[in-house]
Write a protein that holds these residues in place. Structure first.
Motif, PDB file in Angstrom:
ATOM      1  N   LEU A 214      45.103  54.900  32.544  1.00 42.87           N
ATOM      2  CA  LEU A 214      45.661  54.563  31.174  1.00 42.87           C
ATOM      3  C   LEU A 214      44.681  54.874  30.101  1.00 42.87           C
ATOM      4  N   PRO A 215      45.426  55.428  29.139  1.00 47.47           N
ATOM      5  CA  PRO A 215      44.555  55.553  28.082  1.00 47.47           C
ATOM      6  C   PRO A 215      43.136  54.385  27.020  1.00 47.47           C
ATOM      7  N   VAL A 216      42.730  55.466  27.585  1.00 50.25           N
ATOM      8  CA  VAL A 216      41.276  54.277  27.214  1.00 50.25           C
ATOM      9  C   VAL A 216      40.826  54.638  25.313  1.00 50.25           C
ATOM     10  N   ARG A 217      40.760  53.512  24.251  1.00 50.38           N
ATOM     11  CA  ARG A 217      39.974  54.341  23.689  1.00 50.38           C
ATOM     12  C   ARG A 217      38.783  52.955  23.623  1.00 50.38           C
TER      13      ARG A 217
ATOM     14  N   THR B   9      39.947  46.364  35.307  1.00 52.63           N
ATOM     15  CA  THR B   9      40.983  46.412  36.869  1.00 52.63           C
ATOM     16  C   THR B   9      41.758  45.416  37.103  1.00 52.63           C
ATOM     17  N   ASN B  10      41.724  44.152  36.104  1.00 52.18           N
ATOM     18  CA  ASN B  10      43.019  43.192  35.873  1.00 52.18           C
ATOM     19  C   ASN B  10      44.062  43.908  35.653  1.00 52.18           C
ATOM     20  N   VAL B  11      43.529  44.944  34.249  1.00 48.85           N
ATOM     21  CA  VAL B  11      44.820  45.211  33.154  1.00 48.85           C
ATOM     22  C   VAL B  11      45.684  45.801  34.206  1.00 48.85           C
ATOM     23  N   VAL B  12      44.836  46.826  34.942  1.00 45.64           N
ATOM     24  CA  VAL B  12      45.330  48.119  35.158  1.00 45.64           C
ATOM     25  C   VAL B  12      46.526  47.235  36.852  1.00 45.64           C
ATOM     26  N   LYS B  13      45.950  46.035  37.533  1.00 45.90           N
ATOM     27  CA  LYS B  13      46.880  45.071  38.458  1.00 45.90           C
ATOM     28  C   LYS B  13      48.013  44.594  37.830  1.00 45.90           C
ATOM     29  N   HIS B  14      47.521  44.128  37.149  1.00 45.18           N
ATOM     30  CA  HIS B  14      48.580  42.734  36.269  1.00 45.18           C
ATOM     31  C   HIS B  14      49.175  42.919  34.688  1.00 45.18           C
ATOM     32  N   ALA B  15      47.978  44.067  34.162  1.00 46.82           N
ATOM     33  CA  ALA B  15      49.007  43.601  33.182  1.00 46.82           C
ATOM     34  C   ALA B  15      50.332  44.601  32.314  1.00 46.82           C
TER      35      ALA B  15
ATOM     36  N   ASP C   5      48.267  46.179  25.302  1.00 42.85           N
ATOM     37  CA  ASP C   5      48.947  45.661  24.745  1.00 42.85           C
ATOM     38  C   ASP C   5      49.981  45.416  26.079  1.00 42.85           C
ATOM     39  N   GLY C   6      49.306  44.717  27.120  1.00 41.69           N
ATOM     40  CA  GLY C   6      50.112  44.498  28.393  1.00 41.69           C
ATOM     41  C   GLY C   6      51.328  43.701  27.733  1.00 41.69           C
ATOM     42  N   VAL C   7      51.349  43.059  28.811  1.00 36.75           N
ATOM     43  CA  VAL C   7      52.973  41.523  29.550  1.00 36.75           C
ATOM     44  C   VAL C   7      52.536  40.517  28.587  1.00 36.75           C
ATOM     45  N   GLY C   8      50.334  40.024  28.814  1.00 35.68           N
ATOM     46  CA  GLY C   8      50.124  38.746  28.470  1.00 35.68           C
ATOM     47  C   GLY C   8      50.140  37.995  29.839  1.00 35.68           C
ATOM     48  N   GLY C   9      49.989  36.935  28.923  1.00 34.57           N
ATOM     49  CA  GLY C   9      50.289  35.189  30.249  1.00 34.57           C
ATOM     50  C   GLY C   9      49.068  36.016  31.685  1.00 34.57           C
ATOM     51  N   ALA C  10      47.972  36.155  31.432  1.00 33.28           N
ATOM     52  CA  ALA C  10      46.588  35.959  31.803  1.00 33.28           C
ATOM     53  C   ALA C  10      46.101  34.362  32.070  1.00 33.28           C
ATOM     54  N   ASP C  11      46.465  34.290  33.133  1.00 28.20           N
ATOM     55  CA  ASP C  11      45.629  32.697  33.592  1.00 28.20           C
ATOM     56  C   ASP C  11      44.079  32.748  34.565  1.00 28.20           C
TER      57      ASP C  11
ATOM     58  N   ALA D 275      43.206  30.615  36.686  1.00 28.62           N
ATOM     59  CA  ALA D 275      43.078  30.686  37.593  1.00 28.62           C
ATOM     60  C   ALA D 275      44.229  31.046  38.173  1.00 28.62           C
ATOM     61  N   GLY D 276      45.199  31.581  37.914  1.00 35.24           N
ATOM     62  CA  GLY D 276      45.706  32.465  38.803  1.00 35.24           C
ATOM     63  C   GLY D 276      45.323  33.474  39.763  1.00 35.24           C
ATOM     64  N   GLY D 277      44.180  33.923  39.802  1.00 42.48           N
ATOM     65  CA  GLY D 277      43.276  34.161  40.590  1.00 42.48           C
ATOM     66  C   GLY D 277      43.202  35.543  40.187  1.00 42.48           C
ATOM     67  N   SER D 278      43.501  35.937  38.838  1.00 44.04           N
ATOM     68  CA  SER D 278      42.777  37.972  39.008  1.00 44.04           C
ATOM     69  C   SER D 278      41.508  37.967  38.503  1.00 44.04           C
ATOM     70  N   GLY D 279      40.282  36.841  39.120  1.00 45.26           N
ATOM     71  CA  GLY D 279      39.081  36.994  38.683  1.00 45.26           C
ATOM     72  C   GLY D 279      38.646  36.397  37.751  1.00 45.26           C
ATOM     73  N   LEU D 280      39.327  35.849  36.975  1.00 45.08           N
ATOM     74  CA  LEU D 280      39.010  35.444  35.028  1.00 45.08           C
ATOM     75  C   LEU D 280      37.938  34.464  35.368  1.00 45.08           C
ATOM     76  N   VAL D 281      37.580  33.935  36.433  1.00 44.82           N
ATOM     77  CA  VAL D 281      37.101  32.647  36.744  1.00 44.82           C
ATOM     78  C   VAL D 281      35.787  32.914  37.195  1.00 44.82           C
ATOM     79  N   GLY D 282      35.498  33.896  37.673  1.00 50.11           N
ATOM     80  CA  GLY D 282      34.641  35.033  38.574  1.00 50.11           C
ATOM     81  C   GLY D 282      33.499  35.144  37.004  1.00 50.11           C
ATOM     82  N   LEU D 283      34.375  35.753  36.014  1.00 54.61           N
ATOM     83  CA  LEU D 283      34.046  36.700  35.225  1.00 54.61           C
ATOM     84  C   LEU D 283      33.525  35.892  34.386  1.00 54.61           C
ATOM     85  N   GLY D 284      34.134  35.000  33.710  1.00 58.53           N
ATOM     86  CA  GLY D 284      33.231  33.457  33.447  1.00 58.53           C
ATOM     87  C   GLY D 284      33.061  33.324  33.585  1.00 58.53           C
ATOM     88  N   ARG D 285      31.941  33.173  35.013  1.00 61.54           N
ATOM     89  CA  ARG D 285      30.714  32.189  35.652  1.00 61.54           C
ATOM     90  C   ARG D 285      29.728  33.305  35.688  1.00 61.54           C
TER      91      ARG D 285
END
Length: 402
Positions: A297-300, A326-332, A355-361, A363-373
């Protein structure tokens, strides 16, 4: 009918019970120590007269200094008294400084004298109770004795004897609480020190884990990866030179060569995920540029870090960006990504927006919990804003020093 608990309490506070005598001896033994500070400080004023020379008034400074010097030994004696008579162990404060002197002084100048008055009342209750309850035996020796008063005085004495154990228990309880609160470690200071110790231990554990990841990365890079490179090269050489082999043998060599190349690619991705060598050698700008270049993807990317943070914090920032991409490529289902990394004072701020579809949760198993930890392991803050329909923004703030 009286309840069993009430009967047990009555037996425990009976005048002949061991607990009653223990509490009485404890409260009585504390009176000299509890009045010692006032006795020392007030000694010069017993010698004062209206026409006393100034030297007497000047000498009052000496007892005050003596109280300051003896405040910690007196506190130690009180703690030993609690341990010897009640089995109550009160740890001494760690510091013996002017700042730590305030709480023992409050005990010896305020709480101690009040408790000493309670101890004297206990002694008077026992003495008065014994004297009045036995007045029938010696009342006839008193001048102008009135036999009609013997019965009410004896009853009053018996009531005092019954009340003395309860009074002793109350004074003992108050004294034990005062000793624990004022002569032991300062709870607020101990909690603060404990938090600091835990923070240091946590930082050490995080650093140790980072060092271990780097060691594994070096071992894989210099050991297993080099063996895979050599194996892939040998299989590739055999594939190119051994043209006269049967088709089945050549097919095995080709499959082995392809498997070796895939294993080598997976090994390189694993090494980058552990701790990229470029991060340690050249910093966040170069390491994140490599991550952004691999995203389809184009990345600035904008990195403004005049002074490098600690290696552990840089590793967390790197993995935040890597996992977010990684989450952007897989889900956004995004068309572009913006990455801003800047240091302002002692805070490293990382922002990843798409600028994806949003709705990242989380609790949805997208790795965000591990990222926060991972962010929380270095006392950082992690925020994500991802309304339905987009855009999604991940913001992380990390302390630059651990």
């Amino acid at each position: 009918m009286a309840s069993p608990s009430l009967l047990r309490r009555a037996r425990a506070h009976a005048p002949w019970s061991a607990a009653a005598w223990r509490d009485t001896v404890f409260t009585a033994s504390g009176v000299p120590l509890q009045l010692a500070a006032w006795a020392i400080a007030g000694l010069p004023w017993t010698l004062w007269e209206p026409d006393a020379p100034p030297a007497v008034l000047l000498a009052s400074v000496v007892p005050v200094a003596a109280v300051a010097v003896l405040v910690f030994p007196l506190a130690s004696a009180q703690r030993e008294r609690c341990w010897a008579m009640l089995g109550l162990r009160v740890a001494p404060p760690r510091e013996r400084t002017l700042a730590a002197m305030g709480r023992p002084l409050r005990y010896h100048l305020l709480a101690g004298p009040a408790l000493a008055c309670g101890g004297l009342l206990v002694i008077l209750a026992w003495a008065g109770g014994l004297g009045l309850s036995a007045i029938t035996a010696y009342g006839w020796t008193l001048p102008s004795a009135n036999p009609f008063l013997y019965a009410p005085l004896t009853l009053a004495g018996l009531l005092l004897l019954a009340a003395a154990p309860w009074l002793a228990a109350a004074v003992r309880s108050l004294d034990a609480r005062a000793v624990a609160a004022l002569l032991g470690p300062d709870r607020a200071a101990e909690l603060e020190r404990r938090v600091e110790d835990l923070a240091e231990k946590r930082a050490g554990a995080v650093d140790a884990a980072d060092i271990e990841r780097r060691r594994i990365e070096r071992d894989l890079h210099d050991g297993a990866q080099q063996r895979l490179v050599s194996l892939a090269m040998n299989l590739g050489l055999a594939r190119e030179t051994l043209t006269g082999l049967p088709d089945e043998a050549m097919r095995v060599i080709v499959e082995a060569h392809e498997e070796a190349k895939e294993a080598l690619a997976e090994m390189r991705a694993l090494i980058r995920g552990l701790h990229p060598a470029v991060l340690e050698d050249r910093g966040l700008d170069a390491a994140l540029s490599g991550v952004a270049a691999r995203v389809p993807l184009p990345v600035r990317l904008r990195v403004d870090v005049p002074d490098r943070a600690s290696s552990t914090v840089e590793a967390v920032a790197y993995f935040v960006v890597s996992e977010a991409l990684t989450n952007v490529v897989k889900h956004a289902r995004a068309s572009s990504v913006e990455i801003d990394v800047e240091r302002r004072g002692d805070v490293l701020r990382v922002r990843v927006a798409d600028d994806g579809v949003g709705g990242a949760d989380p609790a949805g198993g997208s790795g965000l919990v591990g990222l926060g930890r991972r962010v929380g392991s270095v006392d950082g803050t992690f925020r994500i804003v991802s309304p339905a329909g987009g855009p999604t923004t991940v913001t992380v703030e990390l302390p630059c020093a651990l």
